[in-house]
Design a protein around this motif. Structure first.
Motif, short mmCIF file in Angstrom:
data_model
loop_
_atom_site.label_atom_id
_atom_site.label_comp_id
_atom_site.label_asym_id
_atom_site.label_seq_id
_atom_site.Cartn_x
_atom_site.Cartn_y
_atom_site.Cartn_z
N GLN A 1 -4.48 14.81 -1.10
CA GLN A 1 -5.88 14.44 -1.31
C GLN A 1 -6.24 13.13 -0.62
OE1 GLN A 1 -5.72 14.47 -5.60
NE2 GLN A 1 -6.59 16.53 -5.70
N VAL A 2 -5.26 12.31 -0.34
CA VAL A 2 -5.50 11.02 0.32
C VAL A 2 -4.32 10.70 1.24
CG1 VAL A 2 -4.49 9.64 -1.54
CG2 VAL A 2 -6.17 8.60 -0.03
N GLU A 3 -4.63 10.09 2.37
CA GLU A 3 -3.60 9.62 3.30
C GLU A 3 -3.88 8.16 3.63
OE1 GLU A 3 -3.17 12.00 6.80
OE2 GLU A 3 -3.23 13.87 5.65
N VAL A 4 -2.84 7.34 3.54
CA VAL A 4 -2.94 5.92 3.90
C VAL A 4 -2.03 5.70 5.10
CG1 VAL A 4 -2.61 3.55 3.10
CG2 VAL A 4 -3.36 5.30 1.49
N SER A 5 -2.61 5.22 6.19
CA SER A 5 -1.81 5.01 7.40
C SER A 5 -2.18 3.68 8.04
CB SER A 5 -2.03 6.15 8.39
OG SER A 5 -3.39 6.26 8.73
N GLU A 6 -1.21 3.14 8.75
CA GLU A 6 -1.39 1.84 9.40
C GLU A 6 -2.10 2.02 10.73
OE1 GLU A 6 1.60 -1.82 9.80
OE2 GLU A 6 2.19 -0.09 10.98
N ILE A 7 -3.10 1.19 10.97
CA ILE A 7 -3.81 1.19 12.25
C ILE A 7 -3.24 0.10 13.15
CG2 ILE A 7 -6.06 0.83 13.35
CD1 ILE A 7 -5.88 3.42 11.82
N GLN A 8 -3.10 -1.09 12.58
CA GLN A 8 -2.56 -2.23 13.32
C GLN A 8 -1.65 -3.00 12.38
OE1 GLN A 8 -5.54 -4.83 14.89
NE2 GLN A 8 -4.10 -6.42 15.42
N GLY A 9 -0.40 -3.19 12.77
CA GLY A 9 0.52 -3.91 11.91
C GLY A 9 1.93 -3.89 12.44
N ASP A 10 2.88 -4.18 11.55
CA ASP A 10 4.28 -4.29 11.97
C ASP A 10 5.15 -3.13 11.50
OD1 ASP A 10 4.30 -4.88 9.30
OD2 ASP A 10 5.02 -6.94 9.51
N GLY A 11 4.55 -2.06 11.01
CA GLY A 11 5.30 -0.86 10.70
C GLY A 11 5.74 -0.68 9.26
N ASP A 12 5.49 -1.67 8.39
CA ASP A 12 5.87 -1.49 6.98
C ASP A 12 4.64 -1.12 6.16
OD1 ASP A 12 4.49 -3.85 6.90
OD2 ASP A 12 6.15 -5.09 6.22
N SER A 13 4.84 -0.93 4.85
CA SER A 13 3.72 -0.52 3.99
C SER A 13 2.96 -1.71 3.42
CB SER A 13 4.23 0.36 2.85
OG SER A 13 5.10 -0.38 2.02
N LEU A 14 3.36 -2.93 3.78
CA LEU A 14 2.64 -4.13 3.33
C LEU A 14 1.50 -4.41 4.30
CD1 LEU A 14 5.46 -6.63 2.34
CD2 LEU A 14 3.94 -5.40 0.82
N LEU B 1 0.82 -1.21 0.00
CA LEU B 1 0.00 0.00 0.00
C LEU B 1 0.86 1.26 0.00
CD1 LEU B 1 -2.88 -0.92 2.50
CD2 LEU B 1 -2.81 -1.17 0.03
N SER B 2 2.08 1.16 -0.51
CA SER B 2 2.95 2.34 -0.54
C SER B 2 2.47 3.31 -1.62
CB SER B 2 4.40 1.93 -0.80
OG SER B 2 4.52 1.35 -2.07
N ASN B 3 2.92 4.53 -1.53
CA ASN B 3 2.50 5.58 -2.46
C ASN B 3 2.84 5.25 -3.91
OD1 ASN B 3 1.82 6.84 -0.11
ND2 ASN B 3 3.46 8.34 -0.17
N ASN B 4 3.92 4.49 -4.13
CA ASN B 4 4.37 4.19 -5.49
C ASN B 4 3.49 3.17 -6.20
OD1 ASN B 4 6.51 5.87 -4.90
ND2 ASN B 4 7.85 4.19 -4.30
N GLU C 1 -0.69 -7.15 5.68
CA GLU C 1 -0.65 -8.60 5.79
C GLU C 1 -1.86 -9.07 6.59
OE1 GLU C 1 4.19 -8.88 5.89
OE2 GLU C 1 3.11 -8.16 7.63
N TYR C 2 -2.03 -10.39 6.65
CA TYR C 2 -3.17 -10.94 7.37
C TYR C 2 -3.12 -10.49 8.83
CZ TYR C 2 -6.60 -14.16 9.22
OH TYR C 2 -7.69 -14.69 9.84
N GLY C 3 -4.24 -9.99 9.33
CA GLY C 3 -4.33 -9.52 10.71
C GLY C 3 -4.01 -8.04 10.87
N GLU C 4 -3.57 -7.39 9.80
CA GLU C 4 -3.27 -5.96 9.87
C GLU C 4 -4.41 -5.16 9.26
OE1 GLU C 4 1.58 -6.35 9.48
OE2 GLU C 4 0.47 -5.35 7.90
N SER C 5 -4.49 -3.89 9.62
CA SER C 5 -5.50 -3.01 9.02
C SER C 5 -4.90 -1.63 8.79
CB SER C 5 -6.75 -2.91 9.90
OG SER C 5 -6.42 -2.40 11.16
N PHE C 6 -5.38 -1.00 7.72
CA PHE C 6 -4.92 0.33 7.33
C PHE C 6 -6.12 1.27 7.21
CE2 PHE C 6 -1.02 -1.70 6.61
CZ PHE C 6 -0.04 -0.78 6.27
N LYS C 7 -5.86 2.55 7.40
CA LYS C 7 -6.90 3.57 7.27
C LYS C 7 -6.60 4.39 6.02
CE LYS C 7 -6.93 7.20 10.07
NZ LYS C 7 -7.19 8.09 11.23
N VAL C 8 -7.63 4.61 5.20
CA VAL C 8 -7.51 5.42 3.99
C VAL C 8 -8.44 6.62 4.17
CG1 VAL C 8 -7.81 5.50 1.49
CG2 VAL C 8 -7.06 3.38 2.58
#
Length: 200
Positions: A127-140, A103-106, A142-149
């Motif tokens: 115009q948009v921000e993608v940030s990690e809510i729960q995860g291991d700190g990278d832009s991937l 989910l990186s910008n590139n 993975e199962y069990g992680e969630s991101f906010k858009v």
């Protein structure tokens, strides 16, 4: 005695003819076996290739990410004292059994459309921000992680006063990862714009 040598010659020729026939028969069997091996080998190779193509097609057609909860819209008062939509927030996670998604910008493309505005690719960080809510700190993700858009509708329109999105209007957000199907989110603005709106 003469007739015995003639019989022997005929017998030896008969034996030689049988030997020639056996050699020809063996040659046919060997050629048929080689041909059958080639056909079977080609069949196995094409079956394996078609299996790989089918797997890749299914992976591309099925969604890699999905919504993890409600779509939240926030309203803000404009200078004319009317409430207007300022932000739309989505929460995403990986679909069950899917590989991690970058989910990186590139690599991630997010588009926005409403009755008044269409943007094919929203600008990350503005115009948009993608940030990690729960995860291991990278832009991937993975199962069990969630991101906010967070889609900044006010930035898409160039300020809260310019937002044309009105009550009962429909907007569409498409989240397009590098691999997998597009996550399409289509919602309707409620009849009354409030500071916080759960669009389900």
């Amino acid at each position: 005695m003469w007739w015995k040598t003639q019989v022997r010659r005929k017998m030896s020729r008969r034996g030689l003819t049988g030997l020639e026939t056996a050699i020809i028969l063996i040659a046919f069997v060997i050629v048929a076996a080689a041909f059958a091996f080639a056909v079977l080998n080609l069949g196995f190779a094409s079956t394996q290739k078609s299996g790989e193509v089918l797997k890749a097609g299914l992976e591309e057609a099925t969604s890699s990410i999905e919504l993890a909860g409600s779509v939240i819209a926030t309203g803000e008062k404009a200078s004319d004292n009317n409430m207007k939509v300022s932000n739309i927030t989505l929460y995403v996670k990986t679909a069950v059994g899917k590989r991690p998604v970058d989910l990186s910008n590139n690599t991630l493309i997010i588009s926005y459309m409403d009755p008044y505005k269409v943007v094919d690719k929203l600008t990350h960080g503005v115009q948009v921000e993608v940030s990690e809510i729960q995860g291991d700190g990278d832009s991937l993700i993975e199962y069990g992680e969630s991101f906010k858009v967070v889609i900044h509708v006010d930035q898409i329109y160039g300020g809260i006063d310019n937002v044309q999105l009105k009550p009962n209007d429909v907007f569409v957000i498409e989240v397009k990862p590098l691999v997998g199907a597009v996550l399409k989110v289509e919602r309707r603005i409620p009849p009354s714009i409030d500071p916080v709106m759960d669009l389900a």
